[in-house]
Write a protein that holds these residues in place. Sequence first.
Motif, PDB file in Angstrom:
ATOM      1  N   ILE A  84       0.846  -1.188   0.000  1.00  0.00           N
ATOM      2  CA  ILE A  84       0.000   0.000   0.000  1.00  0.00           C
ATOM      3  C   ILE A  84       0.885   1.241   0.000  1.00  0.00           C
ATOM      4  CG2 ILE A  84      -1.749   1.277   1.278  1.00  0.00           C
ATOM      5  CD1 ILE A  84      -2.739  -1.350   0.130  1.00  0.00           C
ATOM      6  N   ASP A  85       0.552   2.192  -0.864  1.00  0.00           N
ATOM      7  CA  ASP A  85       1.262   3.471  -0.873  1.00  0.00           C
ATOM      8  C   ASP A  85       0.513   4.429   0.049  1.00  0.00           C
ATOM      9  OD1 ASP A  85       2.544   5.833  -1.286  1.00  0.00           O
ATOM     10  OD2 ASP A  85       2.321   5.863  -3.459  1.00  0.00           O
ATOM     11  N   ASP A  86       1.030   4.603   1.261  1.00  0.00           N
ATOM     12  CA  ASP A  86       0.399   5.525   2.196  1.00  0.00           C
ATOM     13  C   ASP A  86       1.292   6.733   2.470  1.00  0.00           C
ATOM     14  OD1 ASP A  86       2.353   4.310   3.648  1.00  0.00           O
ATOM     15  OD2 ASP A  86       1.050   3.535   5.227  1.00  0.00           O
ATOM     16  N   SER A  87       2.120   7.055   1.476  1.00  0.00           N
ATOM     17  CA  SER A  87       3.075   8.156   1.657  1.00  0.00           C
ATOM     18  C   SER A  87       2.414   9.522   1.630  1.00  0.00           C
ATOM     19  CB  SER A  87       4.152   8.097   0.563  1.00  0.00           C
ATOM     20  OG  SER A  87       3.568   8.177  -0.730  1.00  0.00           O
ATOM     21  N   GLY A  88       1.167   9.581   1.167  1.00  0.00           N
ATOM     22  CA  GLY A  88       0.490  10.881   1.082  1.00  0.00           C
ATOM     23  C   GLY A  88      -0.512  11.095   2.194  1.00  0.00           C
ATOM     24  N   ALA A  89      -0.182  10.660   3.407  1.00  0.00           N
ATOM     25  CA  ALA A  89      -1.101  10.764   4.545  1.00  0.00           C
ATOM     26  C   ALA A  89      -1.716  12.155   4.635  1.00  0.00           C
ATOM     27  CB  ALA A  89      -0.367  10.412   5.831  1.00  0.00           C
ATOM     28  N   ASP A  90      -3.053  12.198   4.832  1.00  0.00           N
ATOM     29  CA  ASP A  90      -3.768  13.470   4.664  1.00  0.00           C
ATOM     30  C   ASP A  90      -4.984  13.540   5.581  1.00  0.00           C
ATOM     31  OD1 ASP A  90      -4.341  15.951   3.163  1.00  0.00           O
ATOM     32  OD2 ASP A  90      -6.070  14.843   2.430  1.00  0.00           O
ATOM     33  N   GLY A  91      -4.809  13.259   6.869  1.00  0.00           N
ATOM     34  CA  GLY A  91      -5.950  13.264   7.769  1.00  0.00           C
ATOM     35  C   GLY A  91      -6.057  14.535   8.586  1.00  0.00           C
ATOM     36  N   LYS A  92      -7.282  15.073   8.708  1.00  0.00           N
ATOM     37  CA  LYS A  92      -7.543  16.255   9.525  1.00  0.00           C
ATOM     38  C   LYS A  92      -8.735  15.936  10.418  1.00  0.00           C
ATOM     39  CE  LYS A  92      -5.843  19.429   5.961  1.00  0.00           C
ATOM     40  NZ  LYS A  92      -5.447  18.332   5.051  1.00  0.00           N
ATOM     41  N   VAL A  93      -8.575  16.132  11.725  1.00  0.00           N
ATOM     42  CA  VAL A  93      -9.591  15.779  12.706  1.00  0.00           C
ATOM     43  C   VAL A  93     -10.356  17.021  13.134  1.00  0.00           C
ATOM     44  CG1 VAL A  93      -9.997  14.833  15.012  1.00  0.00           C
ATOM     45  CG2 VAL A  93      -8.271  13.808  13.521  1.00  0.00           C
ATOM     46  N   SER A  94     -11.654  16.881  13.265  1.00  0.00           N
ATOM     47  CA  SER A  94     -12.484  17.956  13.803  1.00  0.00           C
ATOM     48  C   SER A  94     -13.587  17.323  14.636  1.00  0.00           C
ATOM     49  CB  SER A  94     -13.090  18.806  12.673  1.00  0.00           C
ATOM     50  OG  SER A  94     -13.888  18.006  11.820  1.00  0.00           O
ATOM     51  N   HIS A  95     -14.326  18.158  15.351  1.00  0.00           N
ATOM     52  CA  HIS A  95     -15.391  17.658  16.214  1.00  0.00           C
ATOM     53  C   HIS A  95     -16.658  18.459  15.968  1.00  0.00           C
ATOM     54  CE1 HIS A  95     -12.703  15.056  18.595  1.00  0.00           C
ATOM     55  NE2 HIS A  95     -11.803  16.012  18.371  1.00  0.00           N
ATOM     56  N   GLU A  96     -17.773  17.734  15.916  1.00  0.00           N
ATOM     57  CA  GLU A  96     -19.081  18.360  15.787  1.00  0.00           C
ATOM     58  C   GLU A  96     -19.945  17.884  16.945  1.00  0.00           C
ATOM     59  OE1 GLU A  96     -20.545  17.225  11.983  1.00  0.00           O
ATOM     60  OE2 GLU A  96     -18.903  18.186  10.867  1.00  0.00           O
ATOM     61  N   ASP A  97     -21.116  18.374  17.051  1.00  0.00           N
ATOM     62  CA  ASP A  97     -22.000  18.003  18.146  1.00  0.00           C
ATOM     63  C   ASP A  97     -22.288  16.503  18.113  1.00  0.00           C
ATOM     64  OD1 ASP A  97     -23.714  18.191  20.307  1.00  0.00           O
ATOM     65  OD2 ASP A  97     -25.457  18.660  19.047  1.00  0.00           O
ATOM     66  N   GLY A  98     -21.731  15.800  19.083  1.00  0.00           N
ATOM     67  CA  GLY A  98     -21.980  14.376  19.191  1.00  0.00           C
ATOM     68  C   GLY A  98     -21.197  13.523  18.232  1.00  0.00           C
ATOM     69  N   CYS A  99     -20.256  14.096  17.467  1.00  0.00           N
ATOM     70  CA  CYS A  99     -19.528  13.348  16.450  1.00  0.00           C
ATOM     71  C   CYS A  99     -18.053  13.738  16.448  1.00  0.00           C
ATOM     72  CB  CYS A  99     -20.086  13.620  15.047  1.00  0.00           C
ATOM     73  SG  CYS A  99     -21.788  13.143  14.797  1.00  0.00           S
ATOM     74  N   ALA A 100     -17.224  12.809  16.035  1.00  0.00           N
ATOM     75  CA  ALA A 100     -15.839  13.095  15.689  1.00  0.00           C
ATOM     76  C   ALA A 100     -15.689  12.868  14.200  1.00  0.00           C
ATOM     77  CB  ALA A 100     -14.886  12.192  16.465  1.00  0.00           C
ATOM     78  N   VAL A 101     -14.922  13.729  13.516  1.00  0.00           N
ATOM     79  CA  VAL A 101     -14.837  13.698  12.060  1.00  0.00           C
ATOM     80  C   VAL A 101     -13.369  13.637  11.640  1.00  0.00           C
ATOM     81  CG1 VAL A 101     -15.438  14.870   9.898  1.00  0.00           C
ATOM     82  CG2 VAL A 101     -16.942  15.072  11.913  1.00  0.00           C
ATOM     83  N   LEU A 102     -13.083  12.746  10.724  1.00  0.00           N
ATOM     84  CA  LEU A 102     -11.771  12.692  10.076  1.00  0.00           C
ATOM     85  C   LEU A 102     -11.979  12.985   8.602  1.00  0.00           C
ATOM     86  CD1 LEU A 102      -8.703  11.986  10.129  1.00  0.00           C
ATOM     87  CD2 LEU A 102      -9.368   9.632   9.589  1.00  0.00           C
ATOM     88  N   THR A 103     -11.223  13.964   8.085  1.00  0.00           N
ATOM     89  CA  THR A 103     -11.385  14.375   6.690  1.00  0.00           C
ATOM     90  C   THR A 103     -10.109  14.089   5.914  1.00  0.00           C
ATOM     91  OG1 THR A 103     -12.941  16.111   7.305  1.00  0.00           O
ATOM     92  CG2 THR A 103     -11.890  16.307   5.151  1.00  0.00           C
ATOM     93  N   SER A 104     -10.294  13.557   4.712  1.00  0.00           N
ATOM     94  CA  SER A 104      -9.185  13.266   3.802  1.00  0.00           C
ATOM     95  C   SER A 104      -9.569  13.748   2.420  1.00  0.00           C
ATOM     96  CB  SER A 104      -8.897  11.761   3.779  1.00  0.00           C
ATOM     97  OG  SER A 104      -7.934  11.448   2.795  1.00  0.00           O
ATOM     98  N   GLY A 105      -8.978  14.858   1.960  1.00  0.00           N
ATOM     99  CA  GLY A 105      -9.385  15.421   0.677  1.00  0.00           C
ATOM    100  C   GLY A 105     -10.850  15.805   0.729  1.00  0.00           C
ATOM    101  N   ALA A 106     -11.638  15.311  -0.235  1.00  0.00           N
ATOM    102  CA  ALA A 106     -13.071  15.598  -0.270  1.00  0.00           C
ATOM    103  C   ALA A 106     -13.894  14.589   0.522  1.00  0.00           C
ATOM    104  CB  ALA A 106     -13.548  15.620  -1.724  1.00  0.00           C
ATOM    105  N   LEU A 107     -13.243  13.562   1.065  1.00  0.00           N
ATOM    106  CA  LEU A 107     -13.931  12.489   1.778  1.00  0.00           C
ATOM    107  C   LEU A 107     -13.813  12.686   3.283  1.00  0.00           C
ATOM    108  CD1 LEU A 107     -15.354   9.659   1.655  1.00  0.00           C
ATOM    109  CD2 LEU A 107     -13.047   8.666   1.727  1.00  0.00           C
TER     110      LEU A 107
END
Length: 760
Positions: A84-107
């Motif tokens: 697996i090519d995971d050299s472009g790691a791109d995770g951003k964490v945020s929090h919303e009401d009652g949820c935790a969110v991880l964003t990668s690009g548009a996903l």
Amino acid sequence: MKFSDGYWRLKPGVVAAHPVQAYDITEEPGSLVVHAPAHPVRHRGDLLKGPVVTVRLSAPMPDVIRVRITHFEGVADRGPHFRIDDSGADGKVSHEDGCAVLTSGALSVRVHRDPWRVDFAAGGEVLTSSGAKGMGFLTVDGTHHVREQLDLGVGDVVYGLGERFGPLARNGQEVDIWNADGGSATEQAYKNVPFYLTNAGYGVFVNHPGRVSFEVASTVTSKVQFSVEGQSLEYFVVHGATPKDVLRTYTALTGRPSLPPAWSFGLWLTTSFTTSYDEETITGFVDGMAARDLPLSVFHFDSFWMRGLHWCDFEWDPQAFPDPAGMLARLKARGLRISVWINPYIAQASAMFAEGVAGGYLLRKPDGDVWQWDEWQPGMALVDFTNPAARAWYAAKLEKLLDQGVDCFKTDFGERIPTDVAYHDGSDPERMHNYYAHLYNETVFEVLRRRGDAVVFARSATAGCQRFPVHWGGDCESTYEAMAESLRGGLSLGMSGFGFWSHDIGGFEGTPPAALFKRWIAFGLLSSHSRLHGSRSYRVPWLFDEESVDVLRRFAKLKARLMPYLDQAARQAVAEGVPVMRAMVLEFPDDPACTHLERQYMLGGSLLVAPVFSDDGEVSYYVPDGAWTDLLTGRTVRGPRWVRDRCGFLELPVLVRPGTVLPLGAVDSRPDYDYADGVTLHLYGLSEGIRVTPVGGTTFVTHRRGDHVLVETSDPPSRWQVLVAGVHEVAVVNGGVVEATPAGALVRADGNAVTLRIEE
């Protein structure tokens, strides 16, 4: 694997545990770790028991989310693993009401704390979700499994999972990812890939090289279920605006193919499997092809180039081939490339068997004995490719053949890999069953790559094996039904990340009637790679009828002239992971009529091919929107609509997409030549803003001016040619002088523009 008895009940002997809430969510750099108990936590006493589902979320590259579900983490990791090519790691964490969110690009992935739910979304829309009782652990009579279920929306269709010969749309099917030598007429497959592609903006790759059990809208009709035996399961959700975008990202993650040499796109002729042959026979075939003006690029020696009971010892049968090096030199002097059949099995009668035992190169049982059986070759053993010394030993045998004049190998077999064995590197035999094909084909491919041009003709594969083209469809019957099965298999493999594919023209088992053979020739020469091959009978066309010779000549020459176009499609497969042969839904994802089409395909992005599956030539096919032009007849076919035609043996529907600049080469006798030298550019249905680079790096841009279209070129060659289709008048801008020419004329100009008046 079915765990349930209908919707409400579990099957007898099944115990299930599912996360009910996200009790604890820990943020790590670019990732989330979630602990989700399988019971409600109402007080401290509820923290004294399990199980707890541990979910790790990360982003290996933009638009990809990795999900790892684990029960017990103390299990030894014995491998193997997909690369697996995971050299472009791109995770951003945020929090919303009652949820935790991880964003990668548009996903993004959103974890709902209570009640439990995991949503995957893009552009503000949920693509798929894992809801109540979807993710979890299931014990079946004491055996532990990890399962996931992802939602399917109304109209969502699933494709891929390898080269599968049933209906192209996987909905309603149960699929086990487990390589098998089962022919092309069953649910088994030679090339199993735990990746599925949807028409809903995403695909899913299960990162497990062993058996993965898929229930695609079957156990639960609104979900895709997948499960593995063990304590953990890892999968990736891959987002893309279109199915082609998903393939681009998936193949960036798991690997893209190398570019096959140009000569490999020509016609391959083989000795066939169990037929009798020697140098005189082979020379007769080659002479017969040349005398009939039939272009031939590769001659392939199938298994009996070696002595029976000695496969594979890589030694020429001295009775049939007393002078192999001389014979190969004589064939190569005629411009041919040479392929020979091999497999990874070592017969007991072979001298290599004793070498393998002495060197420790053969796969062993847990008690240390060499694993053997009598299927295929008496007393045969398998090369243990996890042993670097065994790989070097096997590669050295191939090097000797390359020194003799062999150019490439047909890497047959590699599916019947036992699990009651112990690998040199300690790999888990269950995980190695499918992955063996990767190590086998990689070993052979790397031998060839060290010499320059590298191409194999491989039957077995799994995820990542797209790096080692080409793959062919295996053992099919000589029937129209098998021809259709083969096409479905090839399109399915393309939807699984493989760029190049072939099949046995005429079918492998049996001898095709002349009519079937001629229909299959047209299909075969309009495939990525083209091979005449059979089991017990020769496949030279004059043994069928004289018209077969004419059909083969017509389509072999057509393919040679299409090579500037096919070369561009091949380079797109290498650069982007988009296959040369494409299911219609890949090119037209917004046209619902294309969702289930499986008896026609796009060859590259601009040619629609509809093979004929009948003696009488009746064929029906769907034409998407626009004015398409039949390449062989010149007639215009307007879509969207279904068309019913009747074709002679020298034709089949090959429609050129509107807005295409189609380059046709000047050479029809071979596939490897200078594509820019004398190329003819055919212009079809041009309108405003079309930009293409059909050959030689020259870009063509169109500009609509009322009833005229101006075609400009960047960095044009000193002379270029355009054959204009579907226009009323042509004006050549040549050094400031406008020269009018009649419609349909071949235009040659030193300037860099032509003006076309469209025939409205």
